[in-house]
Write a protein that holds these residues in place. Structure first.
Motif, PDB file in Angstrom:
ATOM      1  N   THR A  33      -4.480   8.648   1.343  1.00 38.05           N
ATOM      2  CA  THR A  33      -4.565   8.568   2.675  1.00 38.05           C
ATOM      3  C   THR A  33      -4.649   7.127   3.249  1.00 38.05           C
ATOM      4  O   THR A  33      -4.217   6.649   4.236  1.00 38.05           O
ATOM      5  CB  THR A  33      -5.443   9.421   3.420  1.00 38.05           C
ATOM      6  OG1 THR A  33      -6.806   9.014   2.841  1.00 38.05           O
ATOM      7  CG2 THR A  33      -5.403  10.708   2.865  1.00 38.05           C
ATOM      8  N   MET A  34      -5.253   6.367   2.523  1.00 35.92           N
ATOM      9  CA  MET A  34      -5.594   4.899   2.843  1.00 35.92           C
ATOM     10  C   MET A  34      -4.716   3.905   1.985  1.00 35.92           C
ATOM     11  O   MET A  34      -4.750   2.589   2.417  1.00 35.92           O
ATOM     12  CB  MET A  34      -7.012   4.545   2.926  1.00 35.92           C
ATOM     13  CG  MET A  34      -7.878   5.090   1.559  1.00 35.92           C
ATOM     14  SD  MET A  34      -7.545   4.283  -0.127  1.00 35.92           S
ATOM     15  CE  MET A  34      -8.548   2.839   0.211  1.00 35.92           C
ATOM     16  N   GLY A  41      -2.271  -4.517   2.660  1.00 33.42           N
ATOM     17  CA  GLY A  41      -3.136  -5.550   2.986  1.00 33.42           C
ATOM     18  C   GLY A  41      -3.246  -6.317   2.047  1.00 33.42           C
ATOM     19  O   GLY A  41      -3.278  -7.869   2.197  1.00 33.42           O
ATOM     20  N   VAL A  42      -3.206  -6.134   0.733  1.00 37.69           N
ATOM     21  CA  VAL A  42      -3.255  -6.983  -0.287  1.00 37.69           C
ATOM     22  C   VAL A  42      -2.101  -7.875  -0.559  1.00 37.69           C
ATOM     23  O   VAL A  42      -2.079  -9.203  -0.824  1.00 37.69           O
ATOM     24  CB  VAL A  42      -3.238  -6.166  -1.888  1.00 37.69           C
ATOM     25  CG1 VAL A  42      -3.317  -7.186  -2.908  1.00 37.69           C
ATOM     26  CG2 VAL A  42      -4.740  -5.408  -1.754  1.00 37.69           C
ATOM     27  N   LEU A 114       4.802   2.028   8.770  1.00 40.48           N
ATOM     28  CA  LEU A 114       3.599   2.915   8.584  1.00 40.48           C
ATOM     29  C   LEU A 114       3.157   3.354   9.890  1.00 40.48           C
ATOM     30  O   LEU A 114       2.693   4.569   9.891  1.00 40.48           O
ATOM     31  CB  LEU A 114       2.503   1.753   7.894  1.00 40.48           C
ATOM     32  CG  LEU A 114       2.159   1.616   6.500  1.00 40.48           C
ATOM     33  CD1 LEU A 114       1.547   0.564   6.153  1.00 40.48           C
ATOM     34  CD2 LEU A 114       1.908   2.790   6.133  1.00 40.48           C
ATOM     35  N   ASP A 115       3.241   2.516  11.011  1.00 40.21           N
ATOM     36  CA  ASP A 115       2.874   2.881  12.367  1.00 40.21           C
ATOM     37  C   ASP A 115       3.630   4.468  12.715  1.00 40.21           C
ATOM     38  O   ASP A 115       3.326   5.206  13.364  1.00 40.21           O
ATOM     39  CB  ASP A 115       2.987   2.095  13.350  1.00 40.21           C
ATOM     40  CG  ASP A 115       1.877   0.820  13.191  1.00 40.21           C
ATOM     41  OD1 ASP A 115       0.740   1.224  12.563  1.00 40.21           O
ATOM     42  OD2 ASP A 115       1.881  -0.152  13.874  1.00 40.21           O
ATOM     43  N   GLN A 181      -2.360  -9.830  -7.779  1.00 44.70           N
ATOM     44  CA  GLN A 181      -1.357  -9.316  -8.485  1.00 44.70           C
ATOM     45  C   GLN A 181      -1.966  -8.006  -9.605  1.00 44.70           C
ATOM     46  O   GLN A 181      -1.221  -7.175 -10.381  1.00 44.70           O
ATOM     47  CB  GLN A 181      -1.006 -10.323  -9.576  1.00 44.70           C
ATOM     48  CG  GLN A 181      -0.039 -11.390  -8.949  1.00 44.70           C
ATOM     49  CD  GLN A 181       0.394 -12.303  -9.895  1.00 44.70           C
ATOM     50  OE1 GLN A 181      -0.447 -12.879 -10.505  1.00 44.70           O
ATOM     51  NE2 GLN A 181       1.767 -12.586 -10.013  1.00 44.70           N
ATOM     52  N   ILE A 182      -3.480  -7.887  -9.466  1.00 49.32           N
ATOM     53  CA  ILE A 182      -4.124  -6.993 -10.042  1.00 49.32           C
ATOM     54  C   ILE A 182      -4.769  -5.986  -9.649  1.00 49.32           C
ATOM     55  O   ILE A 182      -4.503  -4.714 -10.026  1.00 49.32           O
ATOM     56  CB  ILE A 182      -5.384  -7.761 -11.097  1.00 49.32           C
ATOM     57  CG1 ILE A 182      -4.459  -8.793 -12.006  1.00 49.32           C
ATOM     58  CG2 ILE A 182      -6.117  -6.921 -11.864  1.00 49.32           C
ATOM     59  CD1 ILE A 182      -5.464  -9.879 -12.537  1.00 49.32           C
ATOM     60  N   TYR A 183      -5.646  -6.048  -8.504  1.00 46.25           N
ATOM     61  CA  TYR A 183      -6.327  -4.942  -7.803  1.00 46.25           C
ATOM     62  C   TYR A 183      -5.330  -4.233  -6.901  1.00 46.25           C
ATOM     63  O   TYR A 183      -4.190  -4.821  -6.620  1.00 46.25           O
ATOM     64  CB  TYR A 183      -7.709  -5.327  -7.349  1.00 46.25           C
ATOM     65  CG  TYR A 183      -7.610  -6.170  -6.090  1.00 46.25           C
ATOM     66  CD1 TYR A 183      -8.868  -6.913  -5.889  1.00 46.25           C
ATOM     67  CD2 TYR A 183      -6.889  -6.874  -5.341  1.00 46.25           C
ATOM     68  CE1 TYR A 183      -9.120  -7.786  -4.976  1.00 46.25           C
ATOM     69  CE2 TYR A 183      -6.859  -7.686  -4.514  1.00 46.25           C
ATOM     70  CZ  TYR A 183      -8.178  -8.257  -4.325  1.00 46.25           C
ATOM     71  OH  TYR A 183      -8.220  -9.140  -3.320  1.00 46.25           O
ATOM     72  N   GLU A 184      -5.883  -2.935  -6.718  1.00 46.49           N
ATOM     73  CA  GLU A 184      -5.174  -2.001  -5.798  1.00 46.49           C
ATOM     74  C   GLU A 184      -3.723  -1.529  -6.647  1.00 46.49           C
ATOM     75  O   GLU A 184      -2.955  -1.293  -5.799  1.00 46.49           O
ATOM     76  CB  GLU A 184      -4.717  -2.644  -4.472  1.00 46.49           C
ATOM     77  CG  GLU A 184      -5.693  -2.834  -3.610  1.00 46.49           C
ATOM     78  CD  GLU A 184      -6.816  -1.620  -3.231  1.00 46.49           C
ATOM     79  OE1 GLU A 184      -6.140  -0.353  -3.357  1.00 46.49           O
ATOM     80  OE2 GLU A 184      -7.846  -1.776  -2.683  1.00 46.49           O
ATOM     81  N   GLY A 185      -3.782  -1.716  -7.798  1.00 49.77           N
ATOM     82  CA  GLY A 185      -2.709  -1.203  -8.915  1.00 49.77           C
ATOM     83  C   GLY A 185      -1.981  -2.406  -9.208  1.00 49.77           C
ATOM     84  O   GLY A 185      -1.470  -3.048  -8.194  1.00 49.77           O
TER      85      GLY A 185
END
Length: 338
Positions: A33-34, A41-42, A114-115, A181-185
């Motif tokens: 959901t987020m 954002g990343v 997204l909006d 490049q690493i976090y949030e997947g």
């Protein structure tokens, strides 16, 4: 390595007690959901670091003097010309500008979808937007951060040896951008998500949403003289991407390694094509204002678009060839041969 202001650490939960939040086996769906917002954002974080690097590199290239321009002295009153006059420095700065401004436009494009997916009162429009968000989110996260790191490294290179020391700040941007490049997947996982779940998994249906959007733009602007030099190469790039998409979908039916072998190159190819679309949109917005522009803002947009189409969009040709080669070469080695 970087992001020193972040309280990043290892946390151990051995023997800890946990409480179920929501329904069992529904956690991943709840997280998502987020997640699309976080991944966009990343991507923007990567572009932000790249923008900071560009600003510093541009200022340095205007101030640092070294040698003379190939065409002769541009500032004969000085001991040498600013390094901005040299073609290779121009190549670096324009590559940075192309990625930063094109990437910023792409992040806004994805945010619009997204909006719409969240706020539209029209069920059909909302469903269409959800499909676009699913397709484009991994591209926004991975392509923007990959090019973000590329840009910070190029910005460091503009400074030469000065870019390697802390005093000028360029090396910090390289370190800070690396985490994106690493976090949030990881970006490899983003590529697998795009290629496997979104493209092959939908048998190309989600991909067609993007193609239709580009095709509508091209058809609506065929009479625009300012856009004429861009529409044909944009259409060719989309057709090339469509051919590769169909090729991988067919390969995946017979070869379980096809998706993984193609994924990263496919995401890059998609990203370069998407940025070409963004630059074409930028030309449409900037061209009517360029003639009266004395600031260089709008004229700079038009000239950067030309650079992007001439020097960066052709990368899709080599990416397409690599994807078409399949998985045989990378899977041929035994473990002890790697």
């Amino acid at each position: 390595m970087g992001i020193k202001g972040s309280a990043t650490c290892v946390m151990n939960f051995d023997g800890a007690k946990g409480w179920l939040v929501g329904e069992e086996n529904k956690g991943l769906a709840a997280m998502f959901t987020m997640m699309n917002y976080e991944r966009l954002g990343v991507g923007i974080q990567g572009i932000g670091a790249a923008e900071a690097s560009l600003q510093s590199a541009r200022e340095y290239a205007n101030e640092r003097i070294q040698s003379r321009a190939p065409t002769g002295a541009q500032q004969p009153e000085k001991a040498a010309d600013p390094i901005l006059v040299h073609p290779d420095v121009r190549r670096m700065l324009l590559t940075m500008k192309s990625y930063v401004e094109g990437g910023r436009a792409f992040s806004t494009y994805v945010a619009q979808w997204l909006d719409i997916s969240k706020y539209s009162q029209d069920d059909e429009q909302r469903k269409h937007a959800e499909g676009m968000v699913a397709l484009l989110t991994p591209v926004a996260k991975a392509f923007l951060t990959d090019r973000g790191l590329d840009t910070t490294i190029i910005g460091q290179q503009v400074f030469g040896g000065h870019g390697f020391i802390r005093e000028w700040g360029q090396e910090q941007l390289v370190r800070d951008c690396r985490i994106t490049q690493i976090y949030e997947g990881t970006n490899g996982i983003q590529a697998m998500d795009l290629m496997g779940r979104k493209v092959v998994g939908s048998q190309g249906k989600l991909y067609e949403l993007f193609v239709q959007d580009v095709a509508t733009f091209i058809e609506a602007n065929t009479g625009d003289a300012a856009l004429k030099p861009y529409l044909e190469p944009l259409a060719a790039a989309v057709e090339r991407l469509s051919d590769v998409t169909e090729h991988v979908i067919k390969q995946a039916g017979d070869n379980p390694n096809a998706i993984g072998a193609a994924a990263v190159d496919y995401l890059d190819m998609f990203g370069y094509t998407a940025l070409a679309y963004m630059w074409a949109k930028t030309v449409k917005a900037a061209a009517p204002k360029a003639e009266a522009d004395t600031s260089g803002f709008y004229t700079g947009k038009l000239k950067t678009a030309r650079f992007y189409f001439d020097r960066l969009l052709p990368k899709t040709l080599s990416l397409a060839e690599g994807i078409r080669s399949g998985s045989d070469a990378m899977m041929a080695l035994a473990a002890n041969e790697i």
